[in-house]
Design a protein around this motif. Structure first.
Motif, mmCIF file in Angstrom:
data_model
loop_
_atom_site.group_PDB
_atom_site.id
_atom_site.type_symbol
_atom_site.label_atom_id
_atom_site.label_comp_id
_atom_site.label_asym_id
_atom_site.label_seq_id
_atom_site.Cartn_x
_atom_site.Cartn_y
_atom_site.Cartn_z
ATOM 1 N N CYS A 154 0.855 -1.188 0.000
ATOM 2 C CA CYS A 154 0.000 0.000 0.000
ATOM 3 C C CYS A 154 0.889 1.236 0.000
ATOM 4 O O CYS A 154 1.733 1.384 0.881
ATOM 5 C CB CYS A 154 -0.912 0.004 1.221
ATOM 6 N N CYS A 170 0.083 3.226 3.644
ATOM 7 C CA CYS A 170 0.470 2.718 4.963
ATOM 8 C C CYS A 170 1.608 1.694 4.893
ATOM 9 O O CYS A 170 2.035 1.188 5.927
ATOM 10 C CB CYS A 170 -0.744 2.137 5.693
ATOM 11 N N CYS A 182 -6.978 -0.512 0.078
ATOM 12 C CA CYS A 182 -6.170 -1.131 1.127
ATOM 13 C C CYS A 182 -7.065 -1.612 2.258
ATOM 14 O O CYS A 182 -7.906 -0.865 2.766
ATOM 15 C CB CYS A 182 -5.146 -0.127 1.664
ATOM 16 N N CYS A 203 -5.766 0.482 5.692
ATOM 17 C CA CYS A 203 -6.010 1.906 5.931
ATOM 18 C C CYS A 203 -7.096 2.501 5.039
ATOM 19 O O CYS A 203 -7.439 3.676 5.168
ATOM 20 C CB CYS A 203 -4.712 2.692 5.770
ATOM 21 N N HIS A 223 -6.936 3.162 1.918
ATOM 22 C CA HIS A 223 -6.405 3.966 0.814
ATOM 23 C C HIS A 223 -6.882 3.402 -0.526
ATOM 24 O O HIS A 223 -6.830 2.199 -0.756
ATOM 25 C CB HIS A 223 -4.872 3.981 0.869
HETATM 26 ZN ZN LIG Z 1 -2.903 1.109 3.381
#
Ligand SMILES: [Zn+2]
Length: 287
Positions: free
Chosen positions: A29, A32, A48, A51, A53
């Motif tokens: 990712c 993170c 992700c 997190c 994302h």
């Molecule tokens: Zn992430």
């Protein structure tokens, strides 16, 4: 030769050799830094799982994720004159085009397809950021016009996914002409009484933001997407002021009324289906 070079190093090399492990088995990712299985990432539409994302997605991914059952029909887009200005910077434009085509297996930075979303007909145009930064030249302009005409022909809403660095500078003024052209294309859809929905994805900037990308009846953005006209640094230098935190991010634009909704990718297809149903309910009643 020591024990270290003769025995340990080859041993480490064999350990590190990943011939039996495909390179794309793991994905990291970018937000993170967590490592995830490629299949896991694909299953979550490149969001992700740690997190949330939203990683960048290809135009093909978008089409697959948006239409019911991942099935759709792509239309061939009008051919445009290649390299009309015989432009050359560090590389010839013709060579750049060839390179981008080889890399993406697409003719230019826009794909147009039709199919159903939530059982309702829809035309979807998707910009491909991998193709020369999703820049808009004559081909993208023609593609948006073709998508608008198809939507009118099929009496279907038009949905556009944007991802662009702006105008294609290698086409000079021709690329700028695509701004009024695509704007007029959106008028075709609206005059036919059909919904025009824009999904702003990371990043959407420049001439695309300054034309059709901001003209949707409903403006959706993906979480964390960078959306703006000029880069933050250019604006800071021009206005000589520090810009607020999160400026040009989807959430900031939502708070300030530029974007109607920020929708997670995993909920996007269902949201589009619901919006089409709501926007067309009057038509259904009239029918
Ligand atoms: Zn992430």
């Amino acid at each position: 030769m020591s024990w270290l070079t003769e025995y340990v190093r080859p041993k480490i090399r064999t350990l590190l050799r990943r011939e039996d492990v495909p390179d794309n088995l793991w994905v990291q990712c970018p937000a993170c830094q967590q490592m995830m299985f490629h299949t896991e990432v694909e299953k979550h539409l490149k969001v992700c799982t740690h997190c949330g994302h939203h990683m960048r997605a290809s135009a093909d991914d978008r089409l697959r994720w948006t239409f019911d059952g991942g099935t759709f029909s792509r239309i061939e887009l009008p051919k445009v004159p290649a390299d009309p200005l015989r432009f050359r910077d560090s590389q010839r434009y013709a060579d750049r085009l060839r390179g981008a085509r080889e890399k993406t297996h697409h003719d230019d930075a826009l794909l147009v397809a039709h199919g159903t979303i939530g059982g309702q007909r829809a035309v979807v145009a998707v910009m491909d950021f991998d193709f020369m930064g999703g820049s808009m030249g004559a081909a993208v302009g023609e593609g948006i016009v073709a998508a608008a005409k198809l939507a009118v022909l099929q009496d279907a809403p038009l949905i556009v996914f944007t991802a662009s660095g702006g105008a294609r500078m290698q086409e000079g003024a021709i690329s700028l002409m695509q701004m009024p052209r695509t704007t007029i294309a959106t008028r075709l859809v609206k005059e036919a009484g059909l919904p025009f929905i824009v999904v702003l994805t990371d990043p959407t900037t420049g001439g695309v933001t300054a034309s059709f990308a901001m003209l949707g009846d409903i403006q959706i953005a993906e979480p964390g997407a960078m959306i703006g006209f000029a880069g933050a640094r250019v604006i800071e230098q021009t206005v000589r002021e520090k810009l607020p935190e999160g400026f040009q991010r989807a959430e900031y634009l939502h708070e300030h009324g530029i974007v109607d909704m920020v929708v997670k990718r995993t909920e996007l297809a269902a949201t589009l289906a619901r919006l089409i149903l709501l926007l067309r309910v009057k038509d259904l009643e009239a029918a």
